[in-house]
Motif scaffolding. Structure first.
Motif, mmCIF file in Angstrom:
data_model
loop_
_atom_site.group_PDB
_atom_site.id
_atom_site.type_symbol
_atom_site.label_atom_id
_atom_site.label_comp_id
_atom_site.label_asym_id
_atom_site.label_seq_id
_atom_site.Cartn_x
_atom_site.Cartn_y
_atom_site.Cartn_z
ATOM 1 N N PRO A 1 8.377 -29.288 -38.051
ATOM 2 C CA PRO A 1 8.497 -29.467 -39.492
ATOM 3 C C PRO A 1 8.036 -30.857 -39.892
ATOM 4 N N HIS A 2 7.912 -31.096 -41.189
ATOM 5 C CA HIS A 2 7.626 -32.448 -41.642
ATOM 6 C C HIS A 2 8.921 -33.251 -41.671
ATOM 7 N N LEU A 3 8.783 -34.545 -41.774
ATOM 8 C CA LEU A 3 9.955 -35.420 -41.828
ATOM 9 C C LEU A 3 10.230 -35.854 -43.262
ATOM 10 N N ALA A 4 9.373 -36.696 -43.826
ATOM 11 C CA ALA A 4 9.619 -37.204 -45.175
ATOM 12 C C ALA A 4 8.989 -36.337 -46.254
ATOM 13 N N ARG A 5 7.783 -35.827 -46.021
ATOM 14 C CA ARG A 5 7.140 -34.989 -47.044
ATOM 15 C C ARG A 5 6.202 -33.995 -46.392
ATOM 16 N N PHE A 6 5.942 -32.903 -47.098
ATOM 17 C CA PHE A 6 5.210 -31.780 -46.532
ATOM 18 C C PHE A 6 3.812 -32.174 -46.062
ATOM 19 N N HIS A 7 3.179 -33.106 -46.746
ATOM 20 C CA HIS A 7 1.801 -33.498 -46.429
ATOM 21 C C HIS A 7 1.632 -33.876 -44.960
ATOM 22 N N GLU A 8 2.706 -34.318 -44.305
ATOM 23 C CA GLU A 8 2.631 -34.702 -42.893
ATOM 24 C C GLU A 8 2.202 -33.545 -41.998
ATOM 25 N N VAL B 1 16.748 -39.346 -43.119
ATOM 26 C CA VAL B 1 16.897 -40.787 -42.907
ATOM 27 C C VAL B 1 15.614 -41.520 -43.300
ATOM 28 N N LEU B 2 14.454 -40.992 -42.882
ATOM 29 C CA LEU B 2 13.195 -41.661 -43.203
ATOM 30 C C LEU B 2 12.925 -41.669 -44.707
ATOM 31 N N ARG B 3 13.289 -40.587 -45.388
ATOM 32 C CA ARG B 3 13.113 -40.561 -46.841
ATOM 33 C C ARG B 3 14.030 -41.569 -47.528
ATOM 34 N N GLU B 4 15.296 -41.553 -47.149
ATOM 35 C CA GLU B 4 16.277 -42.415 -47.813
ATOM 36 C C GLU B 4 16.068 -43.887 -47.453
ATOM 37 N N MET C 1 12.595 -41.560 -30.525
ATOM 38 C CA MET C 1 13.061 -42.893 -30.144
ATOM 39 C C MET C 1 12.289 -43.962 -30.926
ATOM 40 N N GLN C 2 12.329 -43.823 -32.238
ATOM 41 C CA GLN C 2 11.654 -44.742 -33.140
ATOM 42 C C GLN C 2 12.607 -45.867 -33.533
ATOM 43 N N ARG C 3 12.188 -47.095 -33.363
ATOM 44 C CA ARG C 3 12.979 -48.247 -33.776
ATOM 45 C C ARG C 3 12.764 -48.464 -35.279
ATOM 46 N N LEU C 4 13.845 -48.432 -36.056
ATOM 47 C CA LEU C 4 13.762 -48.705 -37.487
ATOM 48 C C LEU C 4 13.880 -50.212 -37.687
#
Length: 424
Positions: free
Chosen positions: A78-85, A419-422, A288-291
């Motif tokens: 699936p996409h994470l923040a938005r469908f375009h991904e 989380v990525l969107r917010e 395992m992405q560092r924010l």
């Protein structure tokens, strides 16, 4: 984020079928026929299936091909923040105008007939790919393989099957043999298939399908090998030996994903420099992405904040292997999961590395497991647990007691996307 034209069309598409998942290809064939069969006019297709690792493997194949000067379309979900991904055209995420146009065209061509959201949006991606020149299309299976909406290309250039494990048993079967048989449904007559590490029963099912269709296999431990060596990694196949840096994507499991990607790239004659780029330049969020910035980092202060979307027992094992490396400090988890997952199976391998688990529900997700149930499952495997109203609240509680904590938000790609969107 304000609603876009594509958001409105996607919302209408959600109402075209009462189920999110309904595995069959009949509706795909009907709509693709109405669209002029764009699946027959694609650049060479690399089709990827597997339980874990197919997204990371796809990212590495794309990085390698692009380093070799090729243009690449890519489809993932699936996409994470938005469908375009989900749709990448010749290396770039599809823009709003192009996305809205193909979605609208598919919606009109479907003429109100029953079709799932994933099916109609997959048709939109295929339509977009058919109209934009490129050297390759990377097509990632959504679920399973045999009856997945992506399985409509008669003769791909290559198929890839990453490790198969237990997941989605209510759709794919309750044994590795059955699940691997579904994944192996992407294998086509005479088309080479790259196969990542597999359990014996999974490999047997894949080999049986390949033998039936006369499809050559490039399998881990047979036609190719990969292993860490002195802080780097060695890849060996029939072409020769590659001495490469470890993958940029973190975690020891990424070595095997890199192996599958390298086997695919070598099949197409990609040179050593492009193979190195595959493992050093690939980027795949929520693994395992560092924010490092955003509102959550303001809350975290001096604490480390990580994000991972793995959600099944095999992903838990891979995550545990990552956390066990070196002198890694114990971790506080903020965890939210779907109610279709093996929660205890995912959490059990993590127990030795976890100080506490703060359970949350996934905002806006109908199939979220309530925080209380996630906490209950965590207690059942021996974790110290808490319930929190949301990720930000959990993070505040953790850093109040442990300012220098290592915090991992985990359990679901849907939670990761939220989380990525917010946090943007």
């Amino acid at each position: 984020m304000s609603e876009t034209t594509s958001d409105a069309i996607l919302e209408r598409m959600m109402a075209l079928h009462p189920k999110i998942i309904d595995l069959t290809l009949d509706r795909m064939w009907r709509l693709l026929e109405a669209l002029g069969n764009p699946q027959d006019n694609l650049p060479p297709v690399i089709h990827l299936a597997g339980t874990n690792g197919k997204g990371s493997t796809q990212a590495m194949i794309r990085a390698g091909l692009e380093a070799a000067g090729k243009t690449v379309h890519a489809y993932t979900s699936p996409h994470l923040a938005r469908f375009h991904e989900r749709i990448r055209l010749a290396g770039e995420l599809i823009d709003e105008d192009a996305l809205s146009a193909v979605l609208d065209e598919c919606y009109a061509a479907n003429n109100g007939e029953s079709i799932t959201y994933f099916e109609i949006t997959t048709c939109a991606a295929i339509l977009a790919f058919s109209r934009t020149p490129a050297d390759y299309v990377l097509l990632e299976v959504g679920l399973g393989g045999r009856l997945d909406a992506t399985n409509v290309v008669a003769k791909p250039a290559l198929t890839v099957i990453t490790p198969v494990s237990l997941d989605h048993q209510h759709y794919l079967g309750d044994t590795l043999t059955l699940i691997a048989g579904e994944k192996a449904g992407i294998i086509k007559r005479g088309v080479t298939c790259v196969v990542g590490p597999q359990a014996e029963e999974g490999m047997d099912a894949i080999e049986a399908r390949a033998q039936k269709l006369g499809a050559p296999l490039l399998a881990y431990g047979q036609q190719w090998h990969i292993a860490p060596e002195a802080g780097r990694m060695a890849f060996q196949d029939e072409t020769g030996l590659l001495d490469l840096p470890l993958p940029k994507l973190p975690g020891p499991h990424q070595i095997m994903n890199a192996g599958a990607a390298l086997a695919a790239l070598r099949h197409f004659g990609v040179d050593a420099a492009a193979c190195e780029a595959a493992v050093t330049q690939a980027y795949w969020p929520a693994r395992m992405q560092r924010l490092k910035n955003g509102p959550l980092i303001d809350i975290a202060g001096t604490a480390q904040l990580w994000l991972d979307g793995g959600h099944n027992p095999a992903a838990g094992e891979a995550l545990a292997a990552t956390l066990s490396g070196g002198a890694s400090q114990p971790v506080h988890l903020i965890c939210g999961m779907l109610n279709t997952k093996d929660i205890a199976g995912y959490l059990r391998p993590l127990v030795p590395y976890v100080v506490s688990l703060h359970a949350v529900s996934i905002p806006g997700e109908a199939n979220t497991l309530p925080a209380s149930e996630t906490a209950k499952a965590a207690r059942s495997v021996g974790m110290t647990t808490f319930e929190s109203a949301n990720v930000a609240g959990a993070l505040r509680d953790i850093v109040a007691g442990d300012p220098g904590a290592k915090v991992l938000i985990c359990g679901s790609l849907y939670l990761a996307g939220n989380v990525l969107r917010e946090n943007s």
